[in-house]
Design an enzyme around this catalytic site. Structure first.
Site, mmCIF file in Angstrom:
data_model
loop_
_atom_site.group_PDB
_atom_site.id
_atom_site.type_symbol
_atom_site.label_atom_id
_atom_site.label_comp_id
_atom_site.label_asym_id
_atom_site.label_seq_id
_atom_site.Cartn_x
_atom_site.Cartn_y
_atom_site.Cartn_z
ATOM 1 N N ASN A 182 24.895 35.526 -42.723
ATOM 2 C CA ASN A 182 24.122 34.728 -42.014
ATOM 3 C C ASN A 182 25.162 33.731 -41.117
ATOM 4 O OD1 ASN A 182 21.548 33.064 -41.711
ATOM 5 N ND2 ASN A 182 23.091 31.728 -42.300
ATOM 6 N N TYR A 211 25.653 35.499 -26.551
ATOM 7 C CA TYR A 211 25.690 35.668 -27.922
ATOM 8 C C TYR A 211 24.538 36.559 -27.703
ATOM 9 C CZ TYR A 211 21.438 34.338 -31.612
ATOM 10 O OH TYR A 211 20.743 33.837 -32.597
ATOM 11 N N ASP A 262 35.894 30.084 -43.471
ATOM 12 C CA ASP A 262 35.426 29.803 -41.899
ATOM 13 C C ASP A 262 35.588 31.047 -42.141
ATOM 14 O OD1 ASP A 262 35.435 29.884 -39.159
ATOM 15 O OD2 ASP A 262 36.165 28.213 -38.785
#
Length: 283
Positions: A89, A154, A62
């Site tokens: 990614n 984001y 993680d």
């Protein structure tokens, strides 16, 4: 840009459970490379390693766990004998107007999408330097060119990844480490449904824009035009280049969006020029 002669490479790819990350891993394995792919669920390991026994290695990671990332990269080096390509990614999208988001929600978005990249890069650089060079490919977004409404954090995280990549490309050039930030257009993956988070406390003022975003993500009117498998081949080509670009928009739609956004930004800079340049000391 002329590709260098493609030799077998060792890859470290974060987030290979599905989508573009999985496609990149599969493409690299298909041409005979070795891939260490990170996953968060141990029950996904066997299926990944079965893609190419002995060359596909799954490890748990993680990227928000800062104490764990260096060990994961070290383990990848031990498994492969040395890494040539790092692909950042792993990430997710957070939908919610800035006013709707808590600091904790915003922090998790940045911790995953930006600081996750920072942690992996920081851990990988010494290994790439000792190997005499390599490639770092960071998966950004067209949102890094212009912010999307209802996806402010984001967009901010991907702006940050783009800025980091630009600086890294200059810092690491003397060590033959090449850096590219890839800004994909629409790909037929499960990102819009499986890799999204939503503001826990939505406000009525933003209900319409949030509903539009949810609809476009979960039930798009038309399928995305880009194939993840073909996108993965572009990533492989970038990894083989001696002089890759620092920025690459993936897909004709991604390229158009980024170029349109840059033109709009340049038009902003060309407004009120006299005012903007009025800051110098008088002669």
């Amino acid at each position: 840009m002329t590709p260098s002669k493609a030799l077998a490479k060792s890859w470290f790819v974060t987030g290979v459970s599905s989508g573009l990350g999985r496609a990149i891993a599969e493409a690299a394995l298909a041409r005979g490379d070795t891939v260490v792919g990170t996953l968060r669920k141990p029950d996904q390991f066997a299926a990944f390693e079965a893609l190419a026994p002995g060359r596909a290695h799954a490890i748990a990671l993680d990227v928000t766990e800062s104490a764990v990332v260096p060990g994961a990269v070290d383990k990848a080096v031990a498994l492969t004998g040395g890494l040539d390509v790092i692909v950042n990614n792993a990430g997710y999208g957070l939908v919610g107007a800035v006013e709707e988001l808590t600091e904790a929600e915003a922090g998790r978005q940045m911790d995953t999408n930006f600081f996750g990249v920072f942690r992996v890069v920081k851990a990988a650089i010494p290994h790439l330097k000792s190997r005499g060079g390599g490639s770092i490919i960071n998966i950004g977004s067209v949102a890094s060119a212009r912010g999307f409404p209802s996806m402010g954090m984001y967009s901010a995280s991907k702006f940050a990844v783009a800025g980091l990549s630009q600086a890294l490309s200059k810092e690491l050039a003397p060590f033959n480490i090449r850096v590219t930030v890839v800004e994909p257009g629409g790909f037929r993956t499960n990102f819009g449904s499986g890799s999204m988070g939503w503001a826990a406390n939505p406000l009525p003022d933003y209900a319409r824009t949030t509903a539009y975003m949810r609809e476009s993500m979960e039930r798009p009117k038309a399928p995305a035009q880009n194939d993840p498998a073909r996108g993965a081949l572009v990533i492989l080509a970038l990894a083989d280049m001696d002089t890759p670009p620092v920025h690459m928009a993936l897909g004709a739609d991604g390229r158009k969006y980024v170029k349109d956004a840059i033109r709009a930004r340049l038009a902003d800079y060309d407004q009120h020029v006299e005012l903007a340049e009025s800051t110098a000391y008088p002669d």
